[in-house]
Scaffold this motif. Sequence first.
Motif, PDB file in Angstrom:
ATOM      1  N   VAL A  99      12.081   0.710 -24.821  1.00  0.00           N
ATOM      2  CA  VAL A  99      10.811   0.915 -24.114  1.00  0.00           C
ATOM      3  C   VAL A  99      10.346  -0.433 -23.563  1.00  0.00           C
ATOM      4  N   ILE A 100      10.442  -0.565 -22.258  1.00  0.00           N
ATOM      5  CA  ILE A 100      10.028  -1.815 -21.606  1.00  0.00           C
ATOM      6  C   ILE A 100       8.505  -1.857 -21.536  1.00  0.00           C
ATOM      7  N   LEU A 101       7.934  -2.965 -21.947  1.00  0.00           N
ATOM      8  CA  LEU A 101       6.479  -3.150 -21.864  1.00  0.00           C
ATOM      9  C   LEU A 101       6.177  -4.192 -20.799  1.00  0.00           C
ATOM     10  N   GLU A 102       5.539  -3.757 -19.730  1.00  0.00           N
ATOM     11  CA  GLU A 102       5.179  -4.653 -18.626  1.00  0.00           C
ATOM     12  C   GLU A 102       3.668  -4.752 -18.505  1.00  0.00           C
ATOM     13  N   ASP A 103       3.203  -5.889 -18.044  1.00  0.00           N
ATOM     14  CA  ASP A 103       1.772  -6.042 -17.778  1.00  0.00           C
ATOM     15  C   ASP A 103       1.367  -5.242 -16.549  1.00  0.00           C
ATOM     16  N   ILE A 104       2.177  -5.398 -15.482  1.00  0.00           N
ATOM     17  CA  ILE A 104       1.805  -4.742 -14.227  1.00  0.00           C
ATOM     18  C   ILE A 104       3.049  -4.442 -13.402  1.00  0.00           C
ATOM     19  N   VAL A 105       3.035  -3.288 -12.774  1.00  0.00           N
ATOM     20  CA  VAL A 105       4.061  -2.975 -11.776  1.00  0.00           C
ATOM     21  C   VAL A 105       3.377  -3.009 -10.419  1.00  0.00           C
ATOM     22  N   ASP A 106       3.892  -3.890  -9.581  1.00  0.00           N
ATOM     23  CA  ASP A 106       3.319  -4.111  -8.253  1.00  0.00           C
ATOM     24  C   ASP A 106       4.278  -3.459  -7.244  1.00  0.00           C
ATOM     25  N   THR A 107       5.205  -4.221  -6.657  1.00  0.00           N
ATOM     26  CA  THR A 107       6.175  -3.611  -5.739  1.00  0.00           C
ATOM     27  C   THR A 107       7.235  -2.805  -6.491  1.00  0.00           C
ATOM     28  N   GLY A 108       7.471  -3.156  -7.757  1.00  0.00           N
ATOM     29  CA  GLY A 108       8.500  -2.484  -8.547  1.00  0.00           C
ATOM     30  C   GLY A 108       9.828  -3.225  -8.544  1.00  0.00           C
ATOM     31  N   ILE A 109       9.895  -4.316  -7.796  1.00  0.00           N
ATOM     32  CA  ILE A 109      11.148  -5.090  -7.709  1.00  0.00           C
ATOM     33  C   ILE A 109      11.555  -5.613  -9.095  1.00  0.00           C
ATOM     34  N   THR A 110      10.577  -6.116  -9.827  1.00  0.00           N
ATOM     35  CA  THR A 110      10.855  -6.688 -11.143  1.00  0.00           C
ATOM     36  C   THR A 110      11.394  -5.626 -12.108  1.00  0.00           C
ATOM     37  N   ILE A 111      10.704  -4.504 -12.171  1.00  0.00           N
ATOM     38  CA  ILE A 111      11.088  -3.469 -13.133  1.00  0.00           C
ATOM     39  C   ILE A 111      12.474  -2.899 -12.784  1.00  0.00           C
ATOM     40  N   ASP A 136      -0.367   1.602  -4.388  1.00  0.00           N
ATOM     41  CA  ASP A 136      -0.216   1.336  -2.948  1.00  0.00           C
ATOM     42  C   ASP A 136       0.834   0.278  -2.649  1.00  0.00           C
ATOM     43  N   ALA A 137       1.212  -0.490  -3.674  1.00  0.00           N
ATOM     44  CA  ALA A 137       2.222  -1.537  -3.477  1.00  0.00           C
ATOM     45  C   ALA A 137       3.602  -1.087  -3.938  1.00  0.00           C
ATOM     46  N   TYR A 138       3.647  -0.035  -4.758  1.00  0.00           N
ATOM     47  CA  TYR A 138       4.898   0.400  -5.398  1.00  0.00           C
ATOM     48  C   TYR A 138       5.855   0.993  -4.374  1.00  0.00           C
ATOM     49  N   PRO A 143      10.732   6.559 -11.969  1.00  0.00           N
ATOM     50  CA  PRO A 143       9.552   7.120 -12.628  1.00  0.00           C
ATOM     51  C   PRO A 143       9.045   6.197 -13.739  1.00  0.00           C
ATOM     52  N   LEU A 144       7.744   6.028 -13.809  1.00  0.00           N
ATOM     53  CA  LEU A 144       7.138   5.186 -14.845  1.00  0.00           C
ATOM     54  C   LEU A 144       6.606   6.115 -15.932  1.00  0.00           C
ATOM     55  N   ASP A 145       7.117   5.948 -17.146  1.00  0.00           N
ATOM     56  CA  ASP A 145       6.837   6.919 -18.209  1.00  0.00           C
ATOM     57  C   ASP A 145       5.426   6.807 -18.771  1.00  0.00           C
ATOM     58  N   TYR A 146       4.930   5.585 -18.867  1.00  0.00           N
ATOM     59  CA  TYR A 146       3.593   5.364 -19.437  1.00  0.00           C
ATOM     60  C   TYR A 146       2.839   4.383 -18.546  1.00  0.00           C
ATOM     61  N   ILE A 147       1.697   4.811 -18.051  1.00  0.00           N
ATOM     62  CA  ILE A 147       0.879   3.952 -17.178  1.00  0.00           C
ATOM     63  C   ILE A 147      -0.524   3.883 -17.767  1.00  0.00           C
ATOM     64  N   GLY A 148      -0.998   2.660 -17.997  1.00  0.00           N
ATOM     65  CA  GLY A 148      -2.343   2.487 -18.546  1.00  0.00           C
ATOM     66  C   GLY A 148      -3.406   2.827 -17.517  1.00  0.00           C
ATOM     67  N   LEU A 149      -3.454   2.053 -16.445  1.00  0.00           N
ATOM     68  CA  LEU A 149      -4.467   2.239 -15.412  1.00  0.00           C
ATOM     69  C   LEU A 149      -3.857   1.981 -14.039  1.00  0.00           C
ATOM     70  N   GLU A 150      -4.268   2.780 -13.072  1.00  0.00           N
ATOM     71  CA  GLU A 150      -3.876   2.526 -11.685  1.00  0.00           C
ATOM     72  C   GLU A 150      -4.989   1.718 -11.025  1.00  0.00           C
ATOM     73  N   ILE A 151      -4.593   0.691 -10.291  1.00  0.00           N
ATOM     74  CA  ILE A 151      -5.596  -0.225  -9.727  1.00  0.00           C
ATOM     75  C   ILE A 151      -5.336  -0.452  -8.232  1.00  0.00           C
ATOM     76  N   PRO A 152      -6.363  -0.917  -7.511  1.00  0.00           N
ATOM     77  CA  PRO A 152      -6.171  -1.221  -6.089  1.00  0.00           C
ATOM     78  C   PRO A 152      -5.213  -2.397  -5.901  1.00  0.00           C
ATOM     79  N   ASN A 153      -4.775  -2.560  -4.671  1.00  0.00           N
ATOM     80  CA  ASN A 153      -3.779  -3.568  -4.345  1.00  0.00           C
ATOM     81  C   ASN A 153      -4.421  -4.955  -4.150  1.00  0.00           C
ATOM     82  N   ASP A 154      -5.144  -5.421  -5.165  1.00  0.00           N
ATOM     83  CA  ASP A 154      -5.781  -6.738  -5.110  1.00  0.00           C
ATOM     84  C   ASP A 154      -5.211  -7.617  -6.216  1.00  0.00           C
ATOM     85  N   PHE A 155      -5.233  -8.910  -5.998  1.00  0.00           N
ATOM     86  CA  PHE A 155      -4.716  -9.834  -6.999  1.00  0.00           C
ATOM     87  C   PHE A 155      -5.694  -9.942  -8.165  1.00  0.00           C
TER      88      PHE A 155
END
Length: 178
Positions: A99-111, A136-138, A143-155
Amino acid sequence: MKKIKVKDKEFILSIPSKTIQEAVRRIAEKMNSDLKNKDVLFIGILNGAFMFASDLFRMIDFKCQITFLKLASYVGSSSSGTVQQLIGLNQNITGKTVVILEDIVDTGITIENIIKQLKGYEPAEIKIATMLLKPDAYTKDIPLDYIGLEIPNDFIIGYGLDYNGYGRNYEDIFSIVK
Ligand code: IMP
Ligand code: MG
Protein backbone atom coordinates in the motif's frame (compact mmCIF):
# COMPACT_ATOMS: atom_id res chain seq x y z
CA MET A 1 -8.03 34.21 7.81
CA LYS A 2 -4.74 32.76 8.98
CA LYS A 3 -1.85 33.72 6.67
CA ILE A 4 1.78 32.62 6.72
CA LYS A 5 4.87 33.58 4.78
CA VAL A 6 7.33 30.90 3.68
CA LYS A 7 10.44 32.22 1.98
CA ASP A 8 9.21 34.68 -0.67
CA LYS A 9 5.60 33.46 -0.87
CA GLU A 10 2.39 34.05 1.06
CA PHE A 11 0.02 31.25 1.92
CA ILE A 12 -3.50 31.26 3.33
CA LEU A 13 -5.19 28.62 5.48
CA SER A 14 -6.93 26.15 3.20
CA ILE A 15 -7.57 22.89 5.07
CA PRO A 16 -7.61 22.91 8.88
CA SER A 17 -6.04 20.08 10.80
CA LYS A 18 -9.43 18.77 11.96
CA THR A 19 -10.58 18.21 8.37
CA ILE A 20 -7.31 16.47 7.53
CA GLN A 21 -7.57 14.17 10.54
CA GLU A 22 -11.17 13.25 9.68
CA ALA A 23 -10.06 12.32 6.17
CA VAL A 24 -7.17 10.21 7.50
CA ARG A 25 -9.63 8.48 9.85
CA ARG A 26 -11.96 7.62 6.93
CA ILE A 27 -9.08 6.05 5.00
CA ALA A 28 -7.91 4.08 8.05
CA GLU A 29 -11.40 2.72 8.74
CA LYS A 30 -11.77 1.59 5.14
CA MET A 31 -8.33 -0.06 5.21
CA ASN A 32 -9.11 -1.74 8.53
CA SER A 33 -12.02 -3.49 6.86
CA ASP A 34 -10.56 -3.99 3.32
CA LEU A 35 -7.07 -5.19 4.21
CA LYS A 36 -7.31 -6.92 7.58
CA ASN A 37 -6.73 -10.42 6.23
CA LYS A 38 -3.84 -9.53 3.94
CA ASP A 39 -0.08 -9.48 4.35
CA VAL A 40 0.24 -5.70 4.12
CA LEU A 41 3.38 -3.63 3.74
CA PHE A 42 2.75 0.11 3.79
CA ILE A 43 5.32 2.12 1.84
CA GLY A 44 5.46 5.80 2.71
CA ILE A 45 7.00 7.99 0.03
CA LEU A 46 9.48 10.42 1.54
CA ASN A 47 9.70 13.20 2.30
CA GLY A 48 6.16 14.50 1.84
CA ALA A 49 4.15 11.54 3.14
CA PHE A 50 5.81 11.19 6.53
CA MET A 51 3.04 13.00 8.42
CA PHE A 52 0.18 11.25 6.64
CA ALA A 53 1.91 7.89 7.08
CA SER A 54 2.45 8.52 10.77
CA ASP A 55 -1.13 9.64 11.46
CA LEU A 56 -2.66 6.87 9.36
CA PHE A 57 -0.44 4.10 10.67
CA ARG A 58 -1.45 4.63 14.29
CA MET A 59 -5.11 4.20 13.27
CA ILE A 60 -4.47 0.85 11.57
CA ASP A 61 -5.60 -2.02 13.78
CA PHE A 62 -4.43 -5.15 11.93
CA LYS A 63 -0.99 -6.76 11.87
CA CYS A 64 1.12 -5.09 9.18
CA GLN A 65 4.48 -3.58 8.30
CA ILE A 66 5.66 -0.16 7.19
CA THR A 67 8.73 1.09 5.38
CA PHE A 68 9.70 4.29 3.60
CA LEU A 69 11.15 4.96 0.18
CA LYS A 70 12.41 8.11 -1.37
CA LEU A 71 11.73 9.61 -4.77
CA ALA A 72 11.72 13.31 -5.44
CA SER A 73 10.24 14.80 -8.59
CA TYR A 74 9.42 18.31 -7.53
CA VAL A 75 11.40 21.53 -7.67
CA GLY A 76 9.95 24.86 -6.55
CA SER A 77 6.26 25.54 -7.08
CA SER A 78 5.58 23.72 -10.34
CA SER A 79 6.01 20.05 -11.29
CA SER A 80 9.35 19.63 -13.07
CA GLY A 81 8.10 16.62 -14.98
CA THR A 82 11.33 14.76 -14.35
CA VAL A 83 11.14 11.54 -12.41
CA GLN A 84 13.82 10.00 -10.29
CA GLN A 85 14.53 6.55 -9.09
CA LEU A 86 12.99 4.88 -6.06
CA ILE A 87 15.63 4.37 -3.41
CA GLY A 88 15.78 2.53 -0.12
CA LEU A 89 13.98 -0.76 -0.79
CA ASN A 90 15.82 -3.31 1.31
CA GLN A 91 12.91 -5.59 2.04
CA ASN A 92 11.33 -8.44 0.15
CA ILE A 93 7.89 -7.37 -1.11
CA THR A 94 7.21 -10.44 -3.24
CA GLY A 95 3.72 -11.79 -2.53
CA LYS A 96 2.74 -8.91 -0.26
CA THR A 97 -0.07 -6.41 -0.54
CA VAL A 98 1.84 -3.18 -0.96
CA VAL A 99 0.00 0.00 0.00
CA ILE A 100 1.75 3.12 -1.26
CA LEU A 101 1.24 6.15 0.97
CA GLU A 102 1.59 9.46 -0.86
CA ASP A 103 1.09 13.00 0.36
CA ILE A 104 -0.40 14.23 -2.89
CA VAL A 105 -1.11 13.06 -6.40
CA ASP A 106 -0.84 15.95 -8.82
CA THR A 107 -0.17 14.97 -12.47
CA GLY A 108 0.25 11.32 -11.45
CA ILE A 109 3.70 11.03 -13.03
CA THR A 110 5.31 10.19 -9.70
CA ILE A 111 2.82 7.51 -8.69
CA GLU A 112 2.97 5.90 -12.14
CA ASN A 113 6.73 5.73 -11.88
CA ILE A 114 6.66 4.27 -8.38
CA ILE A 115 4.20 1.57 -9.43
CA LYS A 116 6.30 0.67 -12.47
CA GLN A 117 9.38 0.21 -10.30
CA LEU A 118 7.60 -1.73 -7.53
CA LYS A 119 5.92 -4.12 -9.99
CA GLY A 120 9.38 -5.44 -10.84
CA TYR A 121 9.59 -6.93 -7.32
CA GLU A 122 6.38 -8.94 -7.88
CA PRO A 123 4.15 -7.96 -4.98
CA ALA A 124 0.75 -9.73 -4.85
CA GLU A 125 -0.97 -6.39 -5.47
CA ILE A 126 -0.30 -2.69 -5.23
CA LYS A 127 -2.79 -0.27 -3.70
CA ILE A 128 -2.46 3.48 -3.64
CA ALA A 129 -3.47 5.78 -0.81
CA THR A 130 -3.01 9.49 -1.23
CA MET A 131 -3.89 12.11 1.35
CA LEU A 132 -4.62 14.65 -1.40
CA LEU A 133 -5.57 14.56 -5.07
CA LYS A 134 -5.67 17.44 -7.55
CA PRO A 135 -8.25 15.95 -9.96
CA ASP A 136 -7.83 18.77 -12.50
CA ALA A 137 -4.11 18.05 -12.77
CA TYR A 138 -4.32 14.23 -12.82
CA THR A 139 -3.43 12.89 -16.27
CA LYS A 140 -3.26 9.13 -15.61
CA ASP A 141 -5.82 6.30 -15.73
CA ILE A 142 -4.39 4.50 -12.71
CA PRO A 143 -7.20 4.04 -10.19
CA LEU A 144 -6.44 5.51 -6.76
CA ASP A 145 -7.75 3.19 -4.06
CA TYR A 146 -7.82 5.60 -1.13
CA ILE A 147 -8.12 9.38 -1.44
CA GLY A 148 -8.24 11.66 1.59
CA LEU A 149 -9.37 14.94 0.04
CA GLU A 150 -9.72 16.32 -3.47
CA ILE A 151 -8.35 19.84 -3.79
CA PRO A 152 -8.13 22.60 -6.41
CA ASN A 153 -5.12 22.85 -8.68
CA ASP A 154 -3.23 25.35 -6.48
CA PHE A 155 0.17 25.02 -4.87
CA ILE A 156 -0.09 24.09 -1.20
CA ILE A 157 2.18 23.52 1.78
CA GLY A 158 1.84 22.06 5.25
CA TYR A 159 1.08 18.60 6.62
CA GLY A 160 4.35 17.30 5.15
CA LEU A 161 4.19 19.27 1.90
CA ASP A 162 6.90 21.80 1.23
CA TYR A 163 7.92 24.84 -0.72
CA ASN A 164 11.63 24.39 -1.45
CA GLY A 165 12.01 22.34 1.70
CA TYR A 166 10.09 24.66 4.05
CA GLY A 167 6.56 24.54 5.41
CA ARG A 168 6.28 20.81 6.07
CA ASN A 169 5.78 21.33 9.80
CA TYR A 170 2.32 22.94 9.79
CA GLU A 171 -0.54 20.71 10.93
CA ASP A 172 -2.90 22.65 8.62
CA ILE A 173 -2.65 22.94 4.85
CA PHE A 174 -2.07 26.38 3.33
CA SER A 175 -2.69 27.45 -0.23
CA ILE A 176 -0.50 29.90 -2.17
CA VAL A 177 -1.77 33.47 -2.48
CA LYS A 178 -1.68 34.30 -6.19
P1 IMP B 1 2.99 14.43 -9.57
O1 IMP B 1 4.11 13.56 -10.06
O2 IMP B 1 2.74 15.58 -10.51
O3 IMP B 1 1.72 13.67 -9.29
O4 IMP B 1 3.48 15.13 -8.25
C1 IMP B 1 3.51 14.47 -7.07
C2 IMP B 1 4.55 15.03 -6.14
O5 IMP B 1 4.75 16.42 -6.33
C3 IMP B 1 4.06 14.87 -4.70
O6 IMP B 1 4.56 13.70 -4.14
C4 IMP B 1 4.61 16.11 -4.04
O7 IMP B 1 5.87 15.83 -3.49
C5 IMP B 1 4.74 17.12 -5.12
N1 IMP B 1 3.62 18.09 -5.14
C6 IMP B 1 2.55 18.11 -5.96
N2 IMP B 1 1.74 19.15 -5.72
C7 IMP B 1 2.31 19.82 -4.69
C8 IMP B 1 1.93 21.01 -3.96
O8 IMP B 1 0.90 21.66 -4.20
N3 IMP B 1 2.77 21.38 -2.96
C9 IMP B 1 3.91 20.70 -2.65
N4 IMP B 1 4.29 19.58 -3.30
C10 IMP B 1 3.50 19.16 -4.32
MG1 MG C 1 5.94 13.52 -2.60
